[in-house]
Design an enzyme around this catalytic site. Structure first.
Site, PDB file in Angstrom:
ATOM      1  N   LYS A  11       0.852  -1.191   0.000  1.00 27.87           N
ATOM      2  CA  LYS A  11       0.000   0.000   0.000  1.00 27.87           C
ATOM      3  C   LYS A  11       0.886   1.238   0.000  1.00 27.87           C
ATOM      4  CE  LYS A  11       0.673   1.436   4.456  1.00 27.87           C
ATOM      5  NZ  LYS A  11       1.105   2.786   4.884  1.00 27.87           N
ATOM      6  N   ASP A 139      -2.122  -0.655  10.504  1.00 30.68           N
ATOM      7  CA  ASP A 139      -2.339  -0.633   9.057  1.00 30.68           C
ATOM      8  C   ASP A 139      -3.082  -1.870   8.535  1.00 30.68           C
ATOM      9  OD1 ASP A 139      -1.231   1.819   8.539  1.00 30.68           O
ATOM     10  OD2 ASP A 139       0.716   1.053   7.890  1.00 30.68           O
TER      11      ASP A 139
END
Length: 230
Positions: A11, A139
């Site tokens: 990401k 995350d």
């Protein structure tokens, strides 16, 4: 039994605003997040052993110890008796650099959690899945869906189905940024910008104006990173 192959995608934060420091030392942030084609390769299969077997391979596997996100996920699931007594052999080829801000370890845990859910090994309501993911790492919930996402300051995530077609150049200098250290150096805080579900945040014109509050801190500590971006 043959291994099942899973791709665990990196990401990137297209923006990151640090809103405030919390009493526990963590920080309240908001961010625009997307995913790139760079990915770790995970192979998993059930085994008839007393313990799980986890191996990290590849160029960026050096230094990963037993206190990793995958081990933490398995431990939490075991504690909740959600793996139904199954044990797994998990091999992870690390193509995503560590300590690069690309969320490699977090996305590994998220990808495996999705696998367990899809295979109906783990059954739990969506809100509890998110809560469990946060316990593994801040995350990890972002990786539960590979979509453009708005991370709001309250920790909630809004997913979008739109595409942003960019070419992305990922350059990893020979430095390793400690997330905890970089956040500890934040002195100025931003005002919250993402207060609604708005796909316009991912428009070119908006992204051009976006920033990352950690970037200047990294550049100050690691001038090499500043030179590289320039």
């Amino acid at each position: 039994m043959h291994h099942k192959k899973i791709n665990s995608f990196a990401k990137i934060n297209l923006s990151l605003n640090v809103i405030k420091r919390l009493s526990n030392g963590h920080h309240k942030i908001e961010s625009l997040v997307t995913f790139v084609k760079l990915h770790d390769e995970i192979k998993i299969r059930k085994i008839k052993k007393k313990d799980h077997k986890i191996n990290f391979l590849g160029r960026f596997s050096k230094g990963i110890d037993s206190n990793n996100t995958v081990s933490k996920l398995l431990l939490l699931l075991e504690q909740k008796r959600m793996l139904k007594g199954y044990k797994f052999e998990i091999k992870i080829k690390k193509n995503i650099p560590q300590k690069s801000g690309l969320g490699g370890g977090s996305m590994n845990a998220a990808s495996l959690l999705k696998y367990f859910i899809n295979k109906k090994i783990v059954n739990m309501p969506k809100n509890k899945i998110t809560s469990l993911a946060y316990k593994v790492g801040s995350d990890v919930p972002l990786g539960l869906e590979k979509k453009n996402s708005i991370l709001f300051k309250n920790g909630k995530i809004f997913r979008l189905n739109n595409n942003i077609n960019y070419y992305v150049l990922i350059a990893k200098p020979n430095i390793n940024c400690s997330t905890k250290d970089i956040y500890s150096r934040v002195k100025k805080y931003s005002k919250s910008l993402y207060n609604k579900k708005n796909k316009l945040f991912f428009k070119n014109s908006y992204l051009k104006k976006s920033k990352n509050d950690l970037e200047g801190i990294v550049f100050k500590k690691y001038p090499k990173a500043y030179d590289l971006k320039n």
